[in-house]
Scaffold this active site. Structure first.
Site, PDB file in Angstrom:
ATOM      1  N   ALA A 115      -4.747  -9.273   7.037  1.00 37.09           N
ATOM      2  CA  ALA A 115      -4.450  -9.989   5.800  1.00 37.09           C
ATOM      3  C   ALA A 115      -2.966  -9.884   5.508  1.00 37.09           C
ATOM      4  CB  ALA A 115      -5.263  -9.407   4.655  1.00 37.09           C
ATOM      5  N   THR A 135      -4.685  -4.478   6.427  1.00 39.16           N
ATOM      6  CA  THR A 135      -3.547  -5.007   5.687  1.00 39.16           C
ATOM      7  C   THR A 135      -2.430  -5.310   6.671  1.00 39.16           C
ATOM      8  OG1 THR A 135      -2.367  -2.909   5.369  1.00 39.16           O
ATOM      9  CG2 THR A 135      -4.081  -3.450   3.761  1.00 39.16           C
ATOM     10  N   ASP A 136      -1.477  -6.117   6.275  1.00 45.84           N
ATOM     11  CA  ASP A 136      -0.201  -6.166   6.973  1.00 45.84           C
ATOM     12  C   ASP A 136       0.570  -4.919   6.539  1.00 45.84           C
ATOM     13  OD1 ASP A 136       1.991  -6.967   8.470  1.00 45.84           O
ATOM     14  OD2 ASP A 136       2.007  -9.005   7.686  1.00 45.84           O
ATOM     15  N   ALA A 137       1.776  -4.747   7.051  1.00 41.27           N
ATOM     16  CA  ALA A 137       2.566  -3.550   6.756  1.00 41.27           C
ATOM     17  C   ALA A 137       2.775  -3.398   5.251  1.00 41.27           C
ATOM     18  CB  ALA A 137       3.912  -3.635   7.468  1.00 41.27           C
ATOM     19  N   THR A 138       2.344  -2.272   4.689  1.00 39.03           N
ATOM     20  CA  THR A 138       2.389  -2.113   3.239  1.00 39.03           C
ATOM     21  C   THR A 138       3.747  -1.692   2.667  1.00 39.03           C
ATOM     22  OG1 THR A 138       1.610   0.188   3.292  1.00 39.03           O
ATOM     23  CG2 THR A 138      -0.062  -1.566   3.197  1.00 39.03           C
TER      24      THR A 138
END
Length: 565
Positions: A235, A281-284
């Protein structure tokens, strides 16, 4: 909960038993740790052991490094981890995404320009086979965004272009190859990048399509690849107001990235599209995640609202604390924690990691390095470059260029990247070998104090051809991917004031949209990336030794009439 036996897991009763037994034997700390997949910077055995034995991380990603170093780090991590871990890599363009010795097969847009789905399969094959050789089991690829906005600085050449059917077909081909190599592919970036001209690394970007427009484009791609059996999905920090309003029944009054949106993750992705697999997730640390919600809340809410894996950290210890605190406060429910961890374990079981752990085969030995840049992969990459390099226009009939007509070449590299010296050097070498005399442009001093610029006649007397090479790479944290000049209007020889004076051509080995800035240049070629294969193919085609075969997968004219002239 979810269905262990349904697509994409297809777990056996024995596999399910391993998942359930593993869950029952885990402490709360181990369950929370399993949610995290940090970037690993260290190769120190003691520190790596601490990450898996004390922090209980469920996965890890190393940036590109030496094959031996990456392999050994993966070996240490798997050796000490109670539960086999995900070992991820950005395998978007070949084995070079994990090991420097790997094959730089080519960016997705080069592959798309071949208009040959087999090349997308080869991209997946090269990427995942070479990644697996250094212990990688999770590919953060393929990118299945649609490059709808030429101003977007982060999608462009990383995508399979603007045609959703081509994106769909080539994404599926990559998935098939990854599965054959025992690597889990991760389709990204849901709900779809490439509409907004802004970069989610720098803010929460917006997919502004209507629900109907999205269903017919991005939705069609995701539904197709879910049906193809995509095991994992990433995402993005991308909001989609239309579907927020659709599910809430009221106007959207805040920007909610998909990574924190229950509507997008659970109602759209899980329920409407039927995705049963793992969501990361993508990189947070990206601003698109951080700016949407206070981090101590955003960390647990990302899992509560539908993500299963939390990718990268501002600080791992702090994020572990936030997740633990969120569980105690009820921001993260016990039910969602259980579902997320069991889905992680089910994914690992579907990949056969639990069996490989028993067999001691989670990480290969160095004999696997034989596939890195092997003869077959080298040949495939050459063929891909040959088929992908695209002649966008040659309205003045300049090509092919020859030493007889265009002996003296002024080469101008437009870049500003670490690869500039390599790229410039290779063009000079190959053009010199072809019989040209090449002068590399040197930056002229600005101002009028004693500086004497060439007159028109002096410039015409010096050169027979000016060749621009655009080496403006796609990279995060850049708001634009445009050409910048350093000379004053028409003074100096940096800007193309001379296109009516002597033959001029432009080759881009990066961003495909530079005609926006140089519409006056009559000959324009897109190579899409600066691999050795592409540079060599470009020179061969410029000089007539090879024909142009590429078909542009995007509108390289940027929707403007003057760029076509």
């Amino acid at each position: 909960m979810f269905d262990y036996k349904a697509k994409p897991f297809y777990l056996s009763d024995e596999d399910i038993r391993w998942v359930e037994d593993t869950w029952e034997g885990m402490t709360t700390e181990e369950k929370i740790g399993q949610l995290f997949c940090p970037i690993e910077m260290s190769t120190d055995e003691a520190e790596l052991r601490r990450d898996v034995e004390e922090r209980h991380i469920g996965g890890v990603l190393y940036r590109v490094g030496q094959a031996k170093e990456i392999l050994e780090s993966h070996r240490i991590l798997q050796k000490y981890s109670k539960i086999p871990i995900f070992t991820a890599s950005n395998l978007e363009m070949g084995g070079s995404g994990s090991a420097v010795e790997g094959t730089y097969y080519g960016v997705e847009m080069l592959v798309a320009a071949t208009d040959n789905v087999e090349r997308a399969y080869q991209l997946g094959k090269v990427s995942c086979k070479e990644g697996a050789a250094v212990g990688v089991n999770w590919a953060f690829a393929p990118i299945v965004d649609i490059d709808r906005n030429f101003r977007n600085p982060i999608t462009n050449v990383r995508t399979f272009g603007a045609d959703k059917d081509r994106v769909k077909a080539m994404g599926a081909a990559y998935l098939r190859a990854a599965k054959e190599e025992g690597v889990a592919a991760c389709i990204k970036h849901f709900p779809g990048d490439g509409v907004d001209e802004r970069d989610q690394h720098l803010l929460t970007s917006i997919n502004s399509l209507s629900c109907e427009e999205w269903d017919a484009t991005y939705g069609d791609i995701y539904k197709s690849l879910i049906d193809e059996g995509a095991l994992t999905l990433m995402a993005g920090h991308i909001a989609m107001p239309a579907y927020e309003e659709h599910f809430d029944g009221k106007p959207c009054d805040r920007v909610i990235p998909a990574t924190q949106s229950k509507n997008l993750l659970q109602k759209l992705l899980r329920e409407k599209l039927g995705f049963n697999g793992l969501i990361s997730t993508d990189a947070t640390p990206m601003v698109g995640f951080c700016c949407a919600e206070e981090r101590r809340n955003a960390v647990p809410l990302a899992i509560e609202n539908g993500c299963d894996v939390f990718l990268f950290n501002k600080d791992l210890e702090e994020d572990l604390f936030y997740m633990t605190e969120g569980l105690k406060k009820g921001l993260l429910s016990e039910a969602r924690l259980e579902e997320a961890v069991k889905r992680i374990l089910a994914t690992k079981a579907a990949m056969g990691l639990h069996e490989k752990q028993k067999e001691g085969t989670l990480v290969p030995d160095e004999s696997a390095f034989a596939v890195l840049n092997c003869a077959e992969h080298d040949a495939w990459a050459k063929e891909c470059a040959d088929e992908g390099v695209t002649l966008v226009k040659d309205t003045a009939g300049l090509l092919p260029v020859t030493p007889e007509k265009h002996k003296r070449v002024l080469l101008q590299l437009m870049g500003g990247f670490p690869s500039d010296e390599r790229v410039c050097g290779r063009f000079v070498e190959l053009l010199t070998e072809a019989g040209f005399e090449v002068t590399v442009y040197e930056k002229e001093q600005l101002g009028f104090g004693g500086v004497k610029f060439d007159t028109v006649e002096q410039f015409r007397a010096k050169y027979d051809l000016v060749l621009y090479v655009g080496n403006i790479e796609t990279a995060s944290n850049k708001t634009v991917a445009r050409i910048s000049w350093h000379t004053l209007f028409g003074l100096g020889n940096n800007m193309p004031w001379f296109t009516k004076e002597i033959p001029t051509a432009f080759v881009s080995v990066g961003n495909p949209y530079h005609l926006m800035d140089v519409p006056m240049i009559p000959a324009f070629v897109n190579g899409y990336c600066n691999s050795e294969y592409v540079i060599r193919a470009v020179v061969e085609k410029l000089t007539g030794k090879s024909e142009f075969k590429g078909k542009s997968p995007v509108d390289a004219f940027c929707g403007r009439w003057d760029t076509r002239l």
